[in-house]
Structure formats: structure tokens, C-alpha cells
Motif scaffolding. Structure first.
Motif, PDB file in Angstrom:
ATOM      1  N   HIS A 147      77.886 -34.875  70.748  1.00  0.00           N
ATOM      2  CA  HIS A 147      77.613 -35.957  71.535  1.00  0.00           C
ATOM      3  C   HIS A 147      78.677 -37.028  71.510  1.00  0.00           C
ATOM      4  O   HIS A 147      79.392 -37.693  72.546  1.00  0.00           O
ATOM      5  CB  HIS A 147      76.043 -36.823  71.082  1.00  0.00           C
ATOM      6  N   ASP A 148      79.031 -37.404  70.147  1.00  0.00           N
ATOM      7  CA  ASP A 148      80.116 -38.360  70.096  1.00  0.00           C
ATOM      8  C   ASP A 148      81.448 -37.763  70.169  1.00  0.00           C
ATOM      9  O   ASP A 148      82.460 -38.429  70.240  1.00  0.00           O
ATOM     10  CB  ASP A 148      80.215 -38.918  68.514  1.00  0.00           C
ATOM     11  N   GLY A 149      81.725 -36.344  69.911  1.00  0.00           N
ATOM     12  CA  GLY A 149      83.176 -35.707  70.004  1.00  0.00           C
ATOM     13  C   GLY A 149      83.234 -34.995  71.381  1.00  0.00           C
ATOM     14  O   GLY A 149      83.850 -35.579  72.148  1.00  0.00           O
ATOM     15  N   ALA A 150      82.657 -33.563  71.432  1.00  0.00           N
ATOM     16  CA  ALA A 150      83.013 -32.764  72.730  1.00  0.00           C
ATOM     17  C   ALA A 150      82.399 -33.628  73.841  1.00  0.00           C
ATOM     18  O   ALA A 150      83.153 -33.497  75.033  1.00  0.00           O
ATOM     19  CB  ALA A 150      82.197 -31.559  72.661  1.00  0.00           C
ATOM     20  N   GLN A 151      81.331 -34.064  73.985  1.00  0.00           N
ATOM     21  CA  GLN A 151      80.788 -34.883  75.346  1.00  0.00           C
ATOM     22  C   GLN A 151      81.483 -36.338  75.501  1.00  0.00           C
ATOM     23  O   GLN A 151      81.951 -36.421  76.843  1.00  0.00           O
ATOM     24  CB  GLN A 151      79.349 -35.165  74.801  1.00  0.00           C
ATOM     25  N   ALA A 152      82.132 -36.867  74.620  1.00  0.00           N
ATOM     26  CA  ALA A 152      82.920 -38.030  75.034  1.00  0.00           C
ATOM     27  C   ALA A 152      84.356 -37.537  75.514  1.00  0.00           C
ATOM     28  O   ALA A 152      84.819 -38.166  76.439  1.00  0.00           O
ATOM     29  CB  ALA A 152      83.295 -38.845  73.670  1.00  0.00           C
ATOM     30  N   ARG A 153      84.916 -36.371  75.058  1.00  0.00           N
ATOM     31  CA  ARG A 153      86.260 -36.086  75.549  1.00  0.00           C
ATOM     32  C   ARG A 153      85.835 -35.150  76.973  1.00  0.00           C
ATOM     33  O   ARG A 153      86.745 -35.536  77.816  1.00  0.00           O
ATOM     34  CB  ARG A 153      86.721 -34.661  74.529  1.00  0.00           C
ATOM     35  N   LEU A 154      84.953 -34.745  77.242  1.00  0.00           N
ATOM     36  CA  LEU A 154      84.614 -34.170  78.420  1.00  0.00           C
ATOM     37  C   LEU A 154      84.511 -35.324  79.449  1.00  0.00           C
ATOM     38  O   LEU A 154      84.891 -35.273  80.673  1.00  0.00           O
ATOM     39  CB  LEU A 154      83.211 -33.410  78.561  1.00  0.00           C
ATOM     40  N   VAL A 155      83.660 -36.530  79.135  1.00  0.00           N
ATOM     41  CA  VAL A 155      83.438 -37.556  80.060  1.00  0.00           C
ATOM     42  C   VAL A 155      85.008 -38.146  80.227  1.00  0.00           C
ATOM     43  O   VAL A 155      85.504 -38.578  81.316  1.00  0.00           O
ATOM     44  CB  VAL A 155      82.794 -38.431  79.134  1.00  0.00           C
ATOM     45  N   ALA A 156      85.917 -38.427  79.175  1.00  0.00           N
ATOM     46  CA  ALA A 156      87.287 -38.742  79.284  1.00  0.00           C
ATOM     47  C   ALA A 156      87.977 -37.977  80.327  1.00  0.00           C
ATOM     48  O   ALA A 156      88.683 -38.195  81.214  1.00  0.00           O
ATOM     49  CB  ALA A 156      88.052 -38.997  77.936  1.00  0.00           C
ATOM     50  N   LEU A 157      88.152 -36.671  80.242  1.00  0.00           N
ATOM     51  CA  LEU A 157      88.670 -35.764  81.118  1.00  0.00           C
ATOM     52  C   LEU A 157      88.301 -35.792  82.680  1.00  0.00           C
ATOM     53  O   LEU A 157      89.036 -35.744  83.335  1.00  0.00           O
ATOM     54  CB  LEU A 157      88.402 -34.104  80.606  1.00  0.00           C
ATOM     55  N   THR A 158      86.717 -36.111  82.761  1.00  0.00           N
ATOM     56  CA  THR A 158      86.470 -36.317  84.021  1.00  0.00           C
ATOM     57  C   THR A 158      86.831 -37.619  84.698  1.00  0.00           C
ATOM     58  O   THR A 158      87.317 -37.340  85.842  1.00  0.00           O
ATOM     59  CB  THR A 158      84.733 -36.252  84.054  1.00  0.00           C
ATOM     60  N   MET A 159      86.954 -38.277  83.773  1.00  0.00           N
ATOM     61  CA  MET A 159      87.574 -39.520  84.619  1.00  0.00           C
ATOM     62  C   MET A 159      89.001 -39.411  84.723  1.00  0.00           C
ATOM     63  O   MET A 159      89.457 -40.067  85.870  1.00  0.00           O
ATOM     64  CB  MET A 159      87.586 -40.838  83.376  1.00  0.00           C
ATOM     65  N   GLN A 160      89.900 -38.644  83.982  1.00  0.00           N
ATOM     66  CA  GLN A 160      91.255 -38.418  84.349  1.00  0.00           C
ATOM     67  C   GLN A 160      91.363 -37.513  85.601  1.00  0.00           C
ATOM     68  O   GLN A 160      92.162 -37.647  86.314  1.00  0.00           O
ATOM     69  CB  GLN A 160      91.996 -37.614  83.161  1.00  0.00           C
ATOM     70  N   LEU A 161      90.481 -36.585  85.703  1.00  0.00           N
ATOM     71  CA  LEU A 161      90.649 -35.800  86.837  1.00  0.00           C
ATOM     72  C   LEU A 161      90.264 -36.534  88.200  1.00  0.00           C
ATOM     73  O   LEU A 161      90.869 -36.344  89.306  1.00  0.00           O
ATOM     74  CB  LEU A 161      89.547 -34.657  86.482  1.00  0.00           C
ATOM     75  N   THR A 162      89.395 -37.542  88.111  1.00  0.00           N
ATOM     76  CA  THR A 162      88.801 -38.392  89.077  1.00  0.00           C
ATOM     77  C   THR A 162      90.076 -39.257  89.738  1.00  0.00           C
ATOM     78  O   THR A 162      90.410 -39.473  90.678  1.00  0.00           O
ATOM     79  CB  THR A 162      87.764 -39.319  88.742  1.00  0.00           C
ATOM     80  N   LEU A 163      91.131 -39.793  88.368  1.00  0.00           N
ATOM     81  CA  LEU A 163      92.089 -40.507  88.775  1.00  0.00           C
ATOM     82  C   LEU A 163      93.050 -39.755  89.449  1.00  0.00           C
ATOM     83  O   LEU A 163      93.791 -39.904  90.420  1.00  0.00           O
ATOM     84  CB  LEU A 163      92.412 -41.310  87.411  1.00  0.00           C
ATOM     85  N   MET A 164      93.215 -38.435  88.909  1.00  0.00           N
ATOM     86  CA  MET A 164      94.121 -37.634  89.601  1.00  0.00           C
ATOM     87  C   MET A 164      93.907 -37.376  91.049  1.00  0.00           C
ATOM     88  O   MET A 164      94.762 -37.145  91.806  1.00  0.00           O
ATOM     89  CB  MET A 164      94.369 -36.136  88.864  1.00  0.00           C
ATOM     90  N   ARG A 165      92.588 -37.074  91.298  1.00  0.00           N
ATOM     91  CA  ARG A 165      92.381 -36.778  92.758  1.00  0.00           C
ATOM     92  C   ARG A 165      92.394 -37.859  93.627  1.00  0.00           C
ATOM     93  O   ARG A 165      92.781 -37.651  94.826  1.00  0.00           O
ATOM     94  CB  ARG A 165      90.687 -36.423  92.640  1.00  0.00           C
ATOM     95  N   GLU A 166      92.126 -38.984  92.973  1.00  0.00           N
ATOM     96  CA  GLU A 166      92.276 -40.299  93.847  1.00  0.00           C
ATOM     97  C   GLU A 166      93.899 -40.736  94.277  1.00  0.00           C
ATOM     98  O   GLU A 166      93.974 -41.057  95.312  1.00  0.00           O
ATOM     99  CB  GLU A 166      91.539 -41.484  93.194  1.00  0.00           C
ATOM    100  N   THR A 167      94.535 -40.403  93.193  1.00  0.00           N
ATOM    101  CA  THR A 167      95.968 -40.828  93.592  1.00  0.00           C
ATOM    102  C   THR A 167      96.801 -39.280  94.036  1.00  0.00           C
ATOM    103  O   THR A 167      97.910 -39.816  94.656  1.00  0.00           O
ATOM    104  CB  THR A 167      96.634 -41.204  92.037  1.00  0.00           C
ATOM    105  N   ALA A 168      96.210 -38.179  93.900  1.00  0.00           N
ATOM    106  CA  ALA A 168      97.146 -37.170  94.527  1.00  0.00           C
ATOM    107  C   ALA A 168      96.947 -37.079  96.071  1.00  0.00           C
ATOM    108  O   ALA A 168      96.014 -37.376  96.689  1.00  0.00           O
ATOM    109  CB  ALA A 168      96.482 -35.833  93.807  1.00  0.00           C
ATOM    110  N   PRO A 169      97.988 -36.736  96.747  1.00  0.00           N
ATOM    111  CA  PRO A 169      97.942 -36.482  98.267  1.00  0.00           C
ATOM    112  C   PRO A 169      97.195 -35.289  98.624  1.00  0.00           C
ATOM    113  O   PRO A 169      96.744 -34.421  97.819  1.00  0.00           O
ATOM    114  CB  PRO A 169      99.392 -36.239  98.560  1.00  0.00           C
TER     115      PRO A 169
END
Length: 460
Positions: free
Chosen positions: A282-304
Motif C-alpha cells: 500500500h505504501d510502496g508499490a501502490q504509491a509509486r504506481l500512482v505517481a507513475l500514472t500522474m507522470q504519464l497523465t502529464l506526458m499525455r497532456e503535454t505531448a503533441p
């Protein structure tokens, strides 16, 4: 070759004899020292502190044996006589429970005087309700063994008294016989085979009425004095065996208790390990996956628009699916809601069941984490069965703690016919509760309703 003078020769011979005497004296002194140490050891073994303690234990055996014998006879007779009434069986159970406590006095006496440290028998697992406790007490082998010891202790005390009188008592009488004869104490008069009047101790036609014969009696008293401690010790050894067998924990019970303690430790360790894994996920793998999802969301929004944006969108969807699966996995390992207690976890389970579920929880003392986890997953499995297989319109969950036992009961108004097997999940439920000696009862007649009861110990 030099010749010695007569004086020198005699002095040399005397020196050789002295050296030979010295060389022979050392082994002789060693033998005498060893013999003296053996005699001292024998005296300590016969007349040491242990002998005094065993003699005191033997002398106090009658006052200790009479109350226990009377207790056993009175309670067994009264319980058997009233067995036809409603009072007799509970009275007998109460007598057996008292015998357990009464036996502790005999264990304490043996421990204080004899150094016999006997571990008390394990307490029986309490039953449910008044008659359940009565039945458990009546089936307690330790109580019946204590009653048997009380009945055997009085004949054993009589044997103690007989041995003490025949050894210690007669040794003192025989050892002081010359003094008794000198002061005319214990002066027995008898007529021998020739018709003569003899004043002395008659034994088998022989009269000990002269000083040489008086000394023979005294010598017999000395021999009997050395025999007395070992005779009493033999009876004490018999008493020790009875105390271990009848008042102590049996080897089988000790083995069972050891296995139960080991099993409880293993169950608690497994529960703690699962909880630690849940926290790490809960505190390790899940938190990192959530952070990865946020980074991927940012990449999708900024990528052409193009392949990069499509790839980021696909990766974001995969990460979200991984988070969902990981949450389900964590929930299956150890639901976080259990941290607030079993009643709160069951309330959450009932609220999300998809049909009306009534909950009644009465848990005065919180069970161990392993038991809470087992009870929660049992309730979840049973509620899933209700939703999938029974066709019920409503259900009820009841969890009650009584006499250190936790009883979980799930009721539904469905079609009934539930059996252990047939893809119902009940066999897995039985396997889940088996490591903690849980009980599973299924009552499900055709047409319903279905009542499944799971009984668990409050502590694994």
C-alpha cells in the motif's frame, strides 16, 4: 669397590627403610582419606537435610490426607446420589473443579518439603453457556485424577505411618534398650521354656536380659537406624510418582499444549507477515504506481498528437489497471478497515453487499489480529455465497463473543440447500478455520432459510 664401615652400612639400611616406609605411607593415607570421604557421604545421604524433610513429610501425611479423602468421598457420594436431580451433575462438576484447586495444596507441600516441582495441568477450554461449562468440567481428566489421588493418599499416609513406626520408632527403642534395662523401663517379664522367670525383651523364645544381649539389641537398633531413611524414601518415591501422574500435567496434555502454543505463534506470525506485506504494497508499490500514472497523465497532456501521445495514453490505462488489481490484492491480503476492529470491518462489508444486511456485533474484548482476519474473510465468503447462489432478498450477520469464543453466524432467507461442496466455497471456509480449531455448522434445508455458524477462539 669401596667397603662401608659397619656404622655407615647400618645408617644406609635405615635410610632405605625410611624411604620405603614413606613411599608406602602415601597410598595408605590416600586410601584412608577416600574411605573417610565415602563414610561421610553415606552419613550425609542417610541423615542429611533430605532425610529430615522426607521424615517431616511422612509425619504430616495423615493430617494432609484426611481432608482430601473426606472431600473426595463426600462430593462423589453426594454428586452420585443427586445425579437423578438437576442439582447432582452441576454439583459433581463443581466438585471436580474444586479438586483441581485442592490438588494444588498437595503439589505445594511436595514442592516445599521434597523439592518436587510439578507443573499444574492445563486448564480445560471453557464451554459455551452454563451446561457447556458443566460438560467441559465433567470431561476434565485432571479433575478425576485429582479425586483418585485424594482417595489413594489416605492408604499411602497409613503406609507412611507404619514405615516410620517400624523403622525410626523401633530403631530408637532398640538403640536405647541398654539404658531402659539399667533404669528398669519397659521391663517385660516372661516365663521361658524351662519355667524360669526372665526380665527382658522376648523375641522368638530368646530373652535379651543380659548385658551382652542388651548390646546386641542396641546394635540391631543401629542397623535399623541406617535402614529407616531409605525405607521412608522408598514410600516417598511412590508418592512422587502418584503426584506426577495424578496431580501434574500428563505428557499428552503437555504435548498438546506445546503444539497449541506453537500453532498460535505460527498463526500470529503469519498474520503479522501478511499485514506487513499489505502495508509495504500500500505504501510502496501502490504509491509509486500512482505517481507513475500522474507522470504519464502529464506526458499525455503535454505531448503533441501522434505516436507519443497514443503510447502515453496506453501506458496510463495499463498503470490504472495495475493500481486497481493491486488494490484488490491488498484488500484480499489484509483489509485496511480491520485496523479499526472487526465490528467496523463487518459494517463496511454489510454496507457494500448489494442487498439489505442486518448486522449485530457484541465483542467486549478485541480478538487477536489473526482471528479478526479469519472471521472477516469467513463473513465475506458467506455473504458472497448468499449473493451468488441463494437468491435471498435479505441477510443477517451476527458476531458474538462469549467465554473466550467468537461465534459468527450468517443467515439469509434464500432457497436453501447449501452443502459443504458443490462449488459453494464452504470447503475452503472449513480449511481456513481448521488451523485454529474452528467449528463450522451449516443448516440449510430445501426452501431455506440458511444459517451458517463459524465458531473461533478469541486467541489463536
Amino acid at each position: 669397590m669401596r667397603r662401608l664401615s659397619p656404622g655407615a652400612a647400618s645408617r644406609a639400611a635405615l635410610g632405605r627403610r625410611a624411604r620405603a616406609a614413606k613411599s608406602g605411607a602415601a597410598p595408605a593415607l590416600g586410601r584412608r582419606a577416600r574411605a573417610g570421604s565415602r563414610v561421610a557421604g553415606a552419613l550425609r545421604a542417610s541423615f542429611g537435610r533430605r532425610t529430615a524433610a522426607e521424615l517431616l513429610y511422612a509425619l504430616t501425611s495423615i493430617p494432609l490426607a484426611v481432608p482430601g479423602f473426606c472431600y473426595a468421598v463426600a462430593t462423589l457420594a453426594l454428586g452420585a446420589g443427586l445425579a437423578v436431580t438437576a442439582v447432582g451433575i452441576p454439583l459433581l462438576a463443581l466438585a471436580l473443579a474444586g479438586a483441581r484447586r485442592f490438588g494444588g495444596l498437595y503439589r505445594a507441600s511436595a514442592g516445599r518439603l521434597l523439592g518436587e516441582r510439578v507443573r499444574p495441568p492445563a486448564s480445560p477450554r471453557p464451554g459455551t453457556g452454563f451446561y457447556g461449562r458443566v460438560q467441559t468440567t465433567l470431561g476434565d481428566a485432571a479433575g478425576w485424577r485429582a479425586m483418585a489421588y485424594f482417595l489413594l493418599r489416605l492408604p499411602l499416609a497409613a503406609l507412611y505411618l507404619y514405615v516410620v513406626l517400624c523403622t525410626w520408632g523401633w530403631s530408637v527403642v532398640a538403640l536405647t534398650y541398654p539404658i531402659q534395662r539399667a533404669f528398669r523401663w519397659n521391663d517385660m517379664t516372661a516365663q521361658d521354656e524351662r519355667g524360669l522367670i526372665r526380665n527382658g525383651l522376648p523375641v522368638g523364645g530368646l530373652h535379651f536380659d543380659t548385658w551382652p544381649r542388651n548390646l546386641v539389641v542396641a546394635a540391631a537398633g543401629v542397623v535399623l537406624l541406617f535402614v529407616a531413611p531409605w525405607a521412608v524414601r522408598a514410600v516417598v518415591l511412590l508418592d512422587r510418582m502418584l503426584i506426577r501422574r495424578l496431580l501434574g500435567a500428563s505428557e499428552t496434555a503437555e504435548r498438546i499444549r506445546t503444539l497449541e502454543e506453537t500453532r498460535a505463534s505460527a498463526v500470529d506470525d503469519a498474520a503479522a507477515t501478511l499485514r506487513r506485506i499489505e502495508r509495504d504494497l500500500h505504501d510502496g508499490a501502490q504509491a509509486r504506481l500512482v505517481a507513475l500514472t500522474m507522470q504519464l497523465t502529464l506526458m499525455r497532456e503535454t505531448a503533441p498528437d501522434g505516436p507519443v501521445r497514443e503510447l502515453a495514453t496506453a501506458a496510463q490505462s495499463t498503470a490504472k489497471a495495475a493500481i486497481t488489481e493491486l488494490r484488490e490484492l491488498v484488500r484480499g491480503i489484509h483489509p485496511p478497515v480491520l485496523d479499526s476492529g472487526l465490528d467496523a470491518a463487518l459494517a463496511t462489508l454489510a454496507a457494500g453487499a448489494g442487498l439489505p444486511v442486518e448486522l449485530r456485533a457484541d465483542i467486549p474484548v478485541r480478538p487477536t489480529a489473526a482471528i479478526e482476519s479469519i472471521a472477516y474473510f469467513c463473513a465475506a465468503e458467506l455473504l458472497t455465497n448468499v449473493i451468488r447462489h441463494s437468491g435471498a432478498s435479505r441477510a443477517r450477520i451476527e458476531v458474538v463473543q462469549r467465554d473466550d469464543r467468537l461465534r459468527l453466524r450468517v443467515w439469509d432467507d434464500g432457497s436453501g440447500g447449501a452443502i459443504v461442496g458443490a462449488g459453494s466455497g464452504l470447503p475452503g471456509l472449513a480449511e481456513r478455520i481448521r488451523p485454529v480449531d474452528g467449528l463450522l455448522e451449516v443448516v440449510s434445508p430445501a426452501g431455506g432459510p440458511t444459517v451458517v455458524t463459524v465458531e473461533l477462539p478469541s486467541h489463536a
